[in-house]
Motif scaffolding. Sequence first.
Motif, mmCIF file in Angstrom:
data_model
loop_
_atom_site.group_PDB
_atom_site.id
_atom_site.type_symbol
_atom_site.label_atom_id
_atom_site.label_comp_id
_atom_site.label_asym_id
_atom_site.label_seq_id
_atom_site.Cartn_x
_atom_site.Cartn_y
_atom_site.Cartn_z
ATOM 1 N N ASP A 125 0.843 -1.185 0.000
ATOM 2 C CA ASP A 125 0.000 0.000 0.000
ATOM 3 C C ASP A 125 0.884 1.244 0.000
ATOM 4 O O ASP A 125 1.732 1.409 0.888
ATOM 5 C CB ASP A 125 -0.893 -0.001 1.238
ATOM 6 N N PRO A 126 0.703 2.145 -0.964
ATOM 7 C CA PRO A 126 1.598 3.306 -1.029
ATOM 8 C C PRO A 126 1.393 4.315 0.080
ATOM 9 O O PRO A 126 2.286 5.127 0.348
ATOM 10 C CB PRO A 126 1.263 3.925 -2.387
ATOM 11 N N VAL A 127 0.232 4.281 0.743
ATOM 12 C CA VAL A 127 -0.046 5.257 1.793
ATOM 13 C C VAL A 127 0.412 4.741 3.153
ATOM 14 O O VAL A 127 1.078 5.458 3.902
ATOM 15 C CB VAL A 127 -1.549 5.607 1.808
ATOM 16 N N THR A 128 0.060 3.507 3.494
ATOM 17 C CA THR A 128 0.468 2.989 4.800
ATOM 18 C C THR A 128 1.890 2.446 4.804
ATOM 19 O O THR A 128 2.500 2.337 5.857
ATOM 20 C CB THR A 128 -0.491 1.883 5.259
ATOM 21 N N ASP A 129 2.426 2.092 3.634
ATOM 22 C CA ASP A 129 3.777 1.521 3.550
ATOM 23 C C ASP A 129 4.559 2.178 2.414
ATOM 24 O O ASP A 129 4.992 1.513 1.479
ATOM 25 C CB ASP A 129 3.674 0.003 3.325
ATOM 26 N N PRO A 130 4.750 3.484 2.472
ATOM 27 C CA PRO A 130 5.389 4.170 1.347
ATOM 28 C C PRO A 130 6.827 3.731 1.107
ATOM 29 O O PRO A 130 7.308 3.781 -0.032
ATOM 30 C CB PRO A 130 5.307 5.649 1.740
ATOM 31 N N ARG A 131 7.514 3.288 2.151
ATOM 32 C CA ARG A 131 8.921 2.899 1.983
ATOM 33 C C ARG A 131 9.070 1.479 1.445
ATOM 34 O O ARG A 131 10.129 1.113 0.952
ATOM 35 C CB ARG A 131 9.658 3.081 3.307
ATOM 36 N N GLY A 132 8.015 0.674 1.562
ATOM 37 C CA GLY A 132 8.068 -0.659 0.991
ATOM 38 C C GLY A 132 7.439 -0.766 -0.373
ATOM 39 O O GLY A 132 7.534 -1.801 -1.028
ATOM 40 N N TYR A 133 6.805 0.290 -0.816
ATOM 41 C CA TYR A 133 6.121 0.309 -2.107
ATOM 42 C C TYR A 133 7.155 0.248 -3.235
ATOM 43 O O TYR A 133 8.197 0.904 -3.171
ATOM 44 C CB TYR A 133 5.286 1.581 -2.170
ATOM 45 N N PRO A 134 6.907 -0.535 -4.293
ATOM 46 C CA PRO A 134 7.979 -0.841 -5.241
ATOM 47 C C PRO A 134 8.274 0.196 -6.318
ATOM 48 O O PRO A 134 9.310 0.087 -6.990
ATOM 49 C CB PRO A 134 7.481 -2.144 -5.895
ATOM 50 N N VAL A 135 7.409 1.192 -6.523
ATOM 51 C CA VAL A 135 7.632 2.144 -7.613
ATOM 52 C C VAL A 135 7.691 3.550 -7.029
ATOM 53 O O VAL A 135 6.681 4.057 -6.504
ATOM 54 C CB VAL A 135 6.518 2.061 -8.677
ATOM 55 N N THR A 136 8.846 4.180 -7.111
ATOM 56 C CA THR A 136 9.014 5.504 -6.505
ATOM 57 C C THR A 136 9.658 6.464 -7.491
ATOM 58 O O THR A 136 10.285 6.058 -8.478
ATOM 59 C CB THR A 136 9.877 5.423 -5.231
ATOM 60 N N VAL A 137 9.507 7.749 -7.184
ATOM 61 C CA VAL A 137 10.100 8.809 -8.005
ATOM 62 C C VAL A 137 10.731 9.837 -7.078
ATOM 63 O O VAL A 137 10.453 9.878 -5.867
ATOM 64 C CB VAL A 137 9.036 9.483 -8.903
ATOM 65 N N ASP A 138 11.576 10.676 -7.666
ATOM 66 C CA ASP A 138 12.239 11.706 -6.871
ATOM 67 C C ASP A 138 11.222 12.663 -6.263
ATOM 68 O O ASP A 138 10.155 12.920 -6.829
ATOM 69 C CB ASP A 138 13.209 12.508 -7.747
ATOM 70 N N ALA A 139 11.563 13.190 -5.093
ATOM 71 C CA ALA A 139 10.683 14.125 -4.397
ATOM 72 C C ALA A 139 11.526 15.124 -3.623
ATOM 73 O O ALA A 139 12.723 14.915 -3.390
ATOM 74 C CB ALA A 139 9.748 13.377 -3.449
ATOM 75 N N GLU A 140 10.893 16.207 -3.234
ATOM 76 C CA GLU A 140 11.586 17.215 -2.438
ATOM 77 C C GLU A 140 11.753 16.759 -0.995
ATOM 78 O O GLU A 140 12.674 17.183 -0.293
ATOM 79 C CB GLU A 140 10.809 18.535 -2.472
ATOM 80 N N ALA A 141 10.830 15.926 -0.527
ATOM 81 C CA ALA A 141 10.880 15.413 0.839
ATOM 82 C C ALA A 141 10.215 14.047 0.878
ATOM 83 O O ALA A 141 9.368 13.731 0.028
ATOM 84 C CB ALA A 141 10.177 16.363 1.811
ATOM 85 N N GLY A 142 10.609 13.224 1.845
ATOM 86 C CA GLY A 142 10.024 11.903 2.000
ATOM 87 C C GLY A 142 8.654 11.972 2.649
ATOM 88 O O GLY A 142 8.137 13.052 2.947
ATOM 89 N N PRO A 143 8.048 10.800 2.887
ATOM 90 C CA PRO A 143 6.675 10.778 3.409
ATOM 91 C C PRO A 143 6.545 11.180 4.868
ATOM 92 O O PRO A 143 5.449 11.502 5.322
ATOM 93 C CB PRO A 143 6.252 9.325 3.213
ATOM 94 N N GLY A 144 7.626 11.151 5.625
ATOM 95 C CA GLY A 144 7.501 11.437 7.053
ATOM 96 C C GLY A 144 6.826 10.304 7.793
ATOM 97 O O GLY A 144 6.694 9.183 7.286
ATOM 98 N N ALA A 145 6.363 10.591 9.006
ATOM 99 C CA ALA A 145 5.759 9.566 9.846
ATOM 100 C C ALA A 145 4.360 9.228 9.346
ATOM 101 O O ALA A 145 3.568 10.111 9.016
ATOM 102 C CB ALA A 145 5.702 10.043 11.292
ATOM 103 N N VAL A 146 4.060 7.930 9.318
ATOM 104 C CA VAL A 146 2.750 7.443 8.896
ATOM 105 C C VAL A 146 1.936 7.095 10.140
ATOM 106 O O VAL A 146 2.423 6.403 11.040
ATOM 107 C CB VAL A 146 2.880 6.206 7.997
ATOM 108 N N ALA A 147 0.700 7.559 10.215
ATOM 109 C CA ALA A 147 -0.200 7.229 11.326
ATOM 110 C C ALA A 147 -1.511 6.700 10.759
ATOM 111 O O ALA A 147 -2.158 7.360 9.948
ATOM 112 C CB ALA A 147 -0.464 8.448 12.207
ATOM 113 N N THR A 148 -1.890 5.512 11.208
ATOM 114 C CA THR A 148 -3.156 4.905 10.804
ATOM 115 C C THR A 148 -4.138 5.022 11.954
ATOM 116 O O THR A 148 -3.839 4.603 13.080
ATOM 117 C CB THR A 148 -2.963 3.431 10.435
#
Length: 462
Positions: A125-148
């Motif tokens: 899941d790209p929202v709850t597991d952004p660091r494990g998601y297999p397709v990524t692109v460059d960004a100015e900043a990472g996702p930060g802390a995830v809270a469900t």
Amino acid sequence: MTGCADGSPDRRPQPSRPSPVPSPSAPPRLPLVLAVHPTRAAGLSADPALLGHVRSGRQLTWQQLGGTGGVARVVRGPHAEDSGASAPSDTDAVLAVQRDPDTVAVVRADALGPGVAALPVDGRDPVTDPRGYPVTVDAEAGPGAVATTLWTGDIMLGRRVGIEIAASGDPALPFSRTARRLAAADLTVGNLECALSRAGPATQGGDSFAADPASLSGLREAGFDVLTLANNHLGDFGAEALRRTVSSARSAGFTTVGAGENLTAAREPAIVRVGAVRFGILVFNAIGETPAAGPTSAGAVRLRMPPRTGPLSASDLAALETSVRALRARADVVVVCPHWGEQYTHRPVAAQHTVARRLVDAGADAVIASHPHWVQGMELYKGALVAHSLGNFIFDMTFSREVQQGVVLELVFWGAKAMAARLLPVAIGTRHVPYFLEPAGSEAREILADVWRTSGEPYNAL
């Protein structure tokens, strides 16, 4: 999660995530996602190869995603490979999906919000597991802390539910089929619609609800953090029972909100921390029956409004707006949980829309409601989610199919930003025990259709 309202310590460690965390020197990256309309998302998914094909400009059909229908209209944001200089912004691509359920957007994940749904890729899941998601692109900043966060409908542990608990000898029985998922969230909130004491006479006859205080241990095992108490059954056994209910819940480690020994106590918000993010919660009862808290008398926060407690009270609403504005200065995310509306209908009354919008204008990020015992529609107003009724979660009603159905609302945040709003359909089974339904199953689709049919934009696409 730390409860700030009652000073309780961290109860639960943050869930471990199996995906590797990039080294501090790695450039930031974010998921590239397929965003679809919420009414089409159930059961859909993709793999990296399919996402790559769509990203490069190839045609996409709904069948390729696991759904039904013909060719999808694809809008590619600036991070898709063939987007070119004339590509719409990610924000515009997301808006295109919200306007048209036949559209799929290829966007970077930071453009997401509660008005669209991002599909899992390879089960990630790209929202709850952004660091494990297999397709990524460059960004100015990472996702930060995830809270469900998870928000349930009405929880009633007395009457026939209480009889089943006593017969089993297990306070966790009502949560036996949902506890694992509830406890896995970073913050879990439910409306406790019963007293935990019989210190006074029953005020609503056979519809007076009281549960054994020992049932609180089941709620704890299921991972609940906050119990909202401003409802029309908290006062079913009088003022002393109400006081004892609040005391018992707090002594058991819950943060409570919406009721207390006087108006000042009842108006005190719940403020809980998930990591560095402060979630503030306010609650009110618009149904009556439970006494309104007064300067020196126990009760719940009340808003007089249709259909049960008269015309909309300007003074009551102004007081709530003041509470929201004050909480806005103390919390990063503000959620208001009304107990309102007409029973046994999927359609919100007009006053619900009016009040919800006033609360959002005052600073609420979400309005998540209970009482009708049936699910009701949702809407976005100025980017804030309004869920008019989550239906029942645990109840002993059996006289219609609808009272044995509900949804659990999952709100996922990156920091203080709401990234996703997902409805998890539930049904109440034997012994009044709820269970999560398969998202693409027929009953789950039936429940979601009941929500979409009475929803406002952008959820009203059926």
